[in-house]
Enzyme design. Structure first.
Site, PDB file in Angstrom:
ATOM      1  N   GLU A 197      43.238  30.326  34.753  1.00 60.02           N
ATOM      2  CA  GLU A 197      42.072  29.970  36.080  1.00 60.02           C
ATOM      3  C   GLU A 197      41.363  29.252  35.098  1.00 60.02           C
ATOM      4  OE1 GLU A 197      40.456  33.427  37.414  1.00 60.02           O
ATOM      5  OE2 GLU A 197      42.285  34.140  38.700  1.00 60.02           O
ATOM      6  N   HIS A 215      40.166  33.648  45.571  1.00 59.48           N
ATOM      7  CA  HIS A 215      40.573  35.069  45.156  1.00 59.48           C
ATOM      8  C   HIS A 215      40.759  35.913  46.774  1.00 59.48           C
ATOM      9  CE1 HIS A 215      39.013  33.493  41.073  1.00 59.48           C
ATOM     10  NE2 HIS A 215      39.269  34.824  41.143  1.00 59.48           N
TER      11      HIS A 215
END
Length: 294
Positions: A152, A185
């Site tokens: 990420e 997310h």
């Protein structure tokens, strides 16, 4: 006649590519990252070892693709002036400072929870080799503290930030890139629904996670821009994943004086973090001349 002196501009990224290109490329990267998690057909949930291993392979492929976007979309003048690894946060100057200082700064933010963990004797487990052997063989632990922060931060910070910084002022870039991170997310909502969670509950948790991840994204992007190092947000991300959200129930199970002291440390940690944030991330500490004006 006095000779003319040419004053060179400060060594920093200047807006050199259209915002449409930088923003659209970041959107594509975000879609590729999230989409790579679902290319596998599986009946297992996200915590099943088979699912985790397949997603490891997926995000590793995305990590190979993401730098290609940065290299081919960046300004040729910038690439001529700066080594490409430096552009995405890989350099030796100021490395040890980038490893130690932002990590300690992030730990200060968790001063209260760390004190509570110490009282519960969980802190001593960090000095137990069996704990580390068990953790390193636990694929969920590896996902949460190694692969998730690594992939990420590499995609959303090391590869997106250099693109956005070529189209927007630094502080604007710090506030733009976390939005991609937070939205990415939201796919967990669908996962919770597939596990039988009620829609309202899944949406509420998803909204909270979006806010939490976006706020962390601001901090992580700020660390990357100020230090010019990939390792700074990487270690901060790993620590935040390890600590998680404060356990209020665990806090109130402490004795009165420990509870009062813990609350004080919560406040002191937050206040100290806010106060030290601009000081501990001073670009000169990290020999950072590329993103120094953030």
């Amino acid at each position: 006649m006095a000779p003319q002196v040419t004053v060179l501009p400060p060594l920093e990224i200047q807006p050199q590519i259209p915002p449409l290109i930088s923003v659209s490329s970041c959107i594509v990267l975000a879609v590729i990252y999230v989409g790579s998690l679902y290319v596998w057909s599986t009946k297992h949930n996200r915590d099943h070892p088979t699912t985790i291993k397949r997603r490891f392979a997926s995000v590793c492929c995305v990590m190979l693709i993401a730098p290609v976007f940065v290299y081919f979309l960046s300004s040729p003048e910038l690439l001529e002036r700066e080594p490409f690894p430096k552009l995405i946060g890989f350099r030796l100057e100021g490395l040890w400072q980038a490893i130690v200082i932002p990590y300690l700064l992030t730990a200060l933010l968790f001063l209260g929870p760390i004190f509570v963990n110490f009282q519960n004797e969980s802190f001593s487990s960090y000095f137990d080799m069996d704990y580390w052997r068990g953790s390193c063989s636990n694929i969920i632990w590896i996902r949460n503290l190694v692969m998730a922060p690594l992939s990420e931060e590499f995609v959303y910070r090391a590869c997106m930030m250099p693109l956005i910084l070529q189209s927007f002022p630094p502080m604007t870039a710090v506030f733009i890139t976390p939005l991609f991170f937070g939205v990415a997310h939201l796919h967990h909502i669908a996962e919770r629904l597939s596990m039988g969670m009620e829609l309202s509950t899944a949406l509420l948790i998803g909204l909270f996670q979006f806010i939490y991840t976006t706020l962390f994204g601001f901090y992580s992007a700020f660390l990357f821009a100020r230090t010019g190092h990939f390792v700074a947000p990487l270690l901060a991300h790993a620590l935040c994943n390890h600590m998680g959200l404060p356990d209020v129930q665990d806090l109130w199970q402490q004795d009165l004086w420990r509870r009062v002291l813990a609350v004080v440390l919560y406040v002191v940690g937050l206040a100290g973090w806010i106060f030290l944030l601009p000081i501990a991330t001073e670009p000169s500490l990290y020999s950072n001349k590329l993103y120094w004006n953030v």
